[in-house]
Design a protein around this motif. Structure first.
Motif, PDB file in Angstrom:
ATOM      1  N   PHE A 372       4.026   0.233  -2.543  1.00  0.00           N
ATOM      2  CA  PHE A 372       3.907  -0.892  -3.463  1.00  0.00           C
ATOM      3  C   PHE A 372       2.751  -0.637  -4.425  1.00  0.00           C
ATOM      4  CE2 PHE A 372       6.013  -2.503   0.279  1.00  0.00           C
ATOM      5  CZ  PHE A 372       7.033  -3.290  -0.245  1.00  0.00           C
ATOM      6  N   GLY A 373       2.981  -0.897  -5.707  1.00  0.00           N
ATOM      7  CA  GLY A 373       1.981  -0.652  -6.728  1.00  0.00           C
ATOM      8  C   GLY A 373       1.109  -1.862  -6.992  1.00  0.00           C
ATOM      9  N   ILE A 385       0.305   1.482  -2.130  1.00  0.00           N
ATOM     10  CA  ILE A 385       0.050   1.337  -0.699  1.00  0.00           C
ATOM     11  C   ILE A 385       1.379   1.376   0.028  1.00  0.00           C
ATOM     12  CG2 ILE A 385      -1.039  -0.023   1.116  1.00  0.00           C
ATOM     13  CD1 ILE A 385      -2.714  -1.393  -1.039  1.00  0.00           C
ATOM     14  N   ALA A 386       1.461   2.252   1.034  1.00  0.00           N
ATOM     15  CA  ALA A 386       2.673   2.382   1.850  1.00  0.00           C
ATOM     16  C   ALA A 386       2.361   1.937   3.270  1.00  0.00           C
ATOM     17  CB  ALA A 386       3.167   3.818   1.846  1.00  0.00           C
ATOM     18  N   ASP A 530       0.844   2.030  10.335  1.00  0.00           N
ATOM     19  CA  ASP A 530      -0.231   2.615   9.537  1.00  0.00           C
ATOM     20  C   ASP A 530      -0.151   2.119   8.110  1.00  0.00           C
ATOM     21  OD1 ASP A 530      -2.088   4.381  10.820  1.00  0.00           O
ATOM     22  OD2 ASP A 530      -0.453   5.789  11.201  1.00  0.00           O
ATOM     23  N   ASN A 531      -1.221   2.377   7.349  1.00  0.00           N
ATOM     24  CA  ASN A 531      -1.172   2.152   5.904  1.00  0.00           C
ATOM     25  C   ASN A 531      -1.828   3.317   5.200  1.00  0.00           C
ATOM     26  OD1 ASN A 531      -4.117   0.563   4.901  1.00  0.00           O
ATOM     27  ND2 ASN A 531      -3.683   0.848   7.076  1.00  0.00           N
ATOM     28  N   LEU A 532      -1.229   3.748   4.106  1.00  0.00           N
ATOM     29  CA  LEU A 532      -1.683   4.894   3.335  1.00  0.00           C
ATOM     30  C   LEU A 532      -1.851   4.454   1.888  1.00  0.00           C
ATOM     31  CD1 LEU A 532      -2.251   7.938   2.974  1.00  0.00           C
ATOM     32  CD2 LEU A 532       0.227   8.273   2.741  1.00  0.00           C
ATOM     33  N   LEU A 533      -3.070   4.655   1.356  1.00  0.00           N
ATOM     34  CA  LEU A 533      -3.376   4.243  -0.007  1.00  0.00           C
ATOM     35  C   LEU A 533      -3.450   5.454  -0.929  1.00  0.00           C
ATOM     36  CD1 LEU A 533      -5.151   2.357   2.141  1.00  0.00           C
ATOM     37  CD2 LEU A 533      -5.778   1.217   0.013  1.00  0.00           C
ATOM     38  N   GLU A 534      -2.904   5.325  -2.107  1.00  0.00           N
ATOM     39  CA  GLU A 534      -2.987   6.323  -3.176  1.00  0.00           C
ATOM     40  C   GLU A 534      -3.709   5.662  -4.339  1.00  0.00           C
ATOM     41  OE1 GLU A 534       0.042   8.289  -6.451  1.00  0.00           O
ATOM     42  OE2 GLU A 534       0.806   7.957  -4.417  1.00  0.00           O
ATOM     43  N   ILE A 535      -4.941   6.103  -4.635  1.00  0.00           N
ATOM     44  CA  ILE A 535      -5.799   5.430  -5.607  1.00  0.00           C
ATOM     45  C   ILE A 535      -6.106   6.381  -6.762  1.00  0.00           C
ATOM     46  CG2 ILE A 535      -7.979   4.204  -5.957  1.00  0.00           C
ATOM     47  CD1 ILE A 535      -8.040   3.732  -2.919  1.00  0.00           C
TER      48      ILE A 535
END
Length: 620
Positions: A372-373, A385-386, A530-535
């Motif tokens: 999600f963006g 964020i996934a 889990d959660n994975l962030l792409e910043i």
């Protein structure tokens, strides 16, 4: 501001802002300015108190043969300048005590020179350059960062607290009083568990307790929490306070390592998470705790804060809410003060709360179907964020994005690509695309790669004249450092590097960081909560790069001095402890380790075929 540069003639100093730390990088633009270079002296003026020179680990064999600044020890950089083109300053390591102030720090760096007969000349103030940097926990708009200190295996820890790991009183309750005495420092002074925890937890601890204390203090606030490990005594105490007020819900992992399917027989104690569940229920909140493990683990480490029932804030990251997670592991947390982001995390929590206590049904939820963006505005960086567990195709897609960006950096023209990382493990490269990509990076001479893992398949460090990248291990065990370095605690079979972050294109047009609780493993993305962030943000990328540099440079030395990758010798309670730590700089002198008296050390930093040179260009 990402960086500040100051120039004096051909000399420049660049300061990069980190999380309560500063990376200083130097350059000399002309060959003449590099001739007979003796190193760099670094003076620090903190916002409060007297200024000081940073200290080197080595000194000249005959200090009296060189110009000396009166009142400074022989190993001060005033008298023993450093032989590197970058240096990381963390307040409180050698000066300012355990609680140095935050604020503006002025760094004055002076290149030093030898005479024709190899004698260092006095400081020439007109050659110096000064930069002033705000040193504080890193925040930008709605996003704040925090890092554990990650250096329990260090001389600084041993000097303050001795050569033993942080622990808890034997037989103490889960929420024991941390103000009690934990031990004595190297000078024989008492220190408490709270003092030790505060030093080790660093800014990550500040972020964790900042949220908990704010919720406890405000009756309009409430908390939802995902927890994996849960045994930090003051975290437990605050959660029990909220439990008694009906202001906390908790999803707590119940995989076998956190839950006894059959209660243990005395004198064995229940697992800490089972103890917590009992205490939470006794506080009147039995209906407000749920034990589950998705397909394998409920692996998130998340706070969601609500005001009058509306989600407003999230804390996430790699940091478990445990003594090991905050005080032994190298970890990070992120705090996001954004209602839209908080609402998405709240939706994930509610879906997990309403679902079965185990199984992988969440993988079928639309919340797990795609990243999600968010953000893109000035006060919140663009991010995705996934939330896992995912279906296999989604897991491959999410991790494939990291692999694709690493490959893009490797293919960048003119050696412009860069990848930095710190991940808990790199095993299973054949079946884990990210692990395989990261392991292969340091073999590519066209890419600037710098990485650390607890269990890399190979350990390498760039030799002089080599452009290949760096991969070191963060898990040396039974470490007994030779002179001039102190003994440090043995972490045994636990993890020192618990981070899960990758930074690509740090100094390019689109720097990106992947971070969070995900182990970046294909199976984990299919079975773990889990959660994975792409910043996408240059400031956030810089802070993570500085964290990687600090860990890699530190553990590269430990890697070369550990007794061996399979050594498992531990100090046995009731037996005499290991020998007291040596005084680092006195031991260096006794071992015959001294600074050189020529400029031969400079060449590798200006050899275009050597990674040292690319390192200098990138940061300075």
């Amino acid at each position: 501001m990402l960086k500040i540069t100051s120039n004096t003639g051909p000399f420049s100093v660049t300061a990069w802002r980190g999380d309560a730390k500063t990376l200083l990088a130097f350059d000399l633009k002309t060959p003449e300015a590099r001739q007979r270079l003796a190193g760099f002296s670094i003076h620090v003026q903190p916002p409060v108190g007297n200024g000081y020179y940073l200290w080197n680990d080595l000194a000249f064999e005959n200090p009296a043969s060189h110009a000396q600044v009166p009142g400074e020890p022989p190993y001060s950089t005033a008298n023993a300048p450093i032989h590197k083109f970058r240096w990381l300053h963390v307040p409180g390591l050698d000066h300012q005590g355990l609680n140095p102030p935050y604020g503006d720090y002025a760094y004055t760096v002076t290149p030093r020179y030898f005479s024709a007969d190899g004698k260092m000349l006095p400081i020439v103030q007109t050659l110096a350059a000064t930069v002033t940097v705000a040193v504080a926990p890193y925040s930008s708009g709605k996003l704040s960062l925090g890092f554990t200190r990650g250096f329990v295996q260090s001389q600084a820890f041993a000097r303050h607290f001795g050569p033993h790991l942080p622990t808890r009183p034997q037989g103490a309750p889960l929420n024991f009083d941390t103000s009690q005495v934990a031990g004595k420092d190297s000078k024989g002074n008492d220190y408490t568990y709270a003092q030790q925890y505060d030093w080790l937890g660093y800014t990550a601890r500040t972020r964790v307790f900042g949220i908990l204390d704010a919720v406890v203090a405000d009756p309009a606030l409430s908390l939802d929490m995902f927890a994996y490990d849960l045994n930090e005594p003051d975290v437990v105490g605050r959660l029990l306070t909220l439990a008694g007020q009906g202001r906390a819900r908790i999803i707590l992992d119940n995989a076998d390592l956190h839950h006894d399917r059959t209660p243990p027989a005395p004198p064995k104690s229940p697992k800490p998470e089972d103890q917590f569940e009992t205490l939470f229920a006794a506080a009147g909140a039995a209906a407000r705790i749920k034990r589950c493990h998705f397909g394998r683990y409920s692996h998130d480490k998340v706070f969601i804060v609500y005001r009058d029932g509306a989600p407003i804030r999230v804390l996430t990251g790699s940091t478990n809410f445990s003594v090991t997670g905050i005080y032994v592991n190298a970890n990070h947390v992120l705090v996001i003060d954004d209602e839209t982001v908080a609402a998405k995390y709240a939706a994930v929590f509610n879906a997990a709360w309403a679902g079965p206590a185990s199984g992988v049904s969440f993988a079928n939820d639309p919340l797990a179907a795609q990243p999600f963006g968010f953000g893109g505005a000035p006060d919140l960086p663009g991010m995705k964020i996934a939330f896992s567990p995912h279906q296999p195709a989604v897991a491959k897609q999410v991790l494939g994005g990291i692999v694709a960006r690493c490959q893009q950096e490797a293919a960048a023209p003119a050696h412009d690509g860069s990848v930095f990382f710190a991940v808990m493990e790199l095993d299973g490269g054949a079946t884990n695309p990210v692990y395989g990509a990261l392991t292969a990076l340091h073999q590519n001479p066209s890419l600037f790669s710098y990485g650390i893992s607890d269990d890399p398949s190979g350990i390498s460090y760039y030799p002089v004249g080599s452009a290949t990248g760096v991969l070191v291990t963060g898990k040396p065990v039974n470490t007994r450092l030779p002179p001039p370095f102190n003994q440090v605690p043995n972490i045994g079979l636990g993890h020192q590097i618990h981070h899960k972050f990758v930074v690509c294109g740090f100094d390019g047009p689109d720097p990106v960081v992947w971070c969070g609780s995900s182990n970046l493993a294909l199976l984990g993305e299919q079975v773990n909560g889990d959660n994975l962030l792409e910043i996408h943000d240059a400031g956030i990328a810089t802070v993570f790069v500085i964290e990687a540099l600090a860990l890699i440079d530190h553990f590269n030395f430990l890697d070369h001095t550990a007794n061996g990758p399979t050594a498992k010798v531990k100090h046995v309670a009731g037996t005499p402890p290991p020998a007291a730590p040596a005084v680092k700089r006195d031991a260096a002198k006794a071992a015959g380790w001294f600074l050189g008296t020529t400029d031969a050390w400079v060449a590798k930093f200006f050899d275009p075929n050597d990674l040292h040179s690319r390192d200098r260009v990138m940061f300075a």
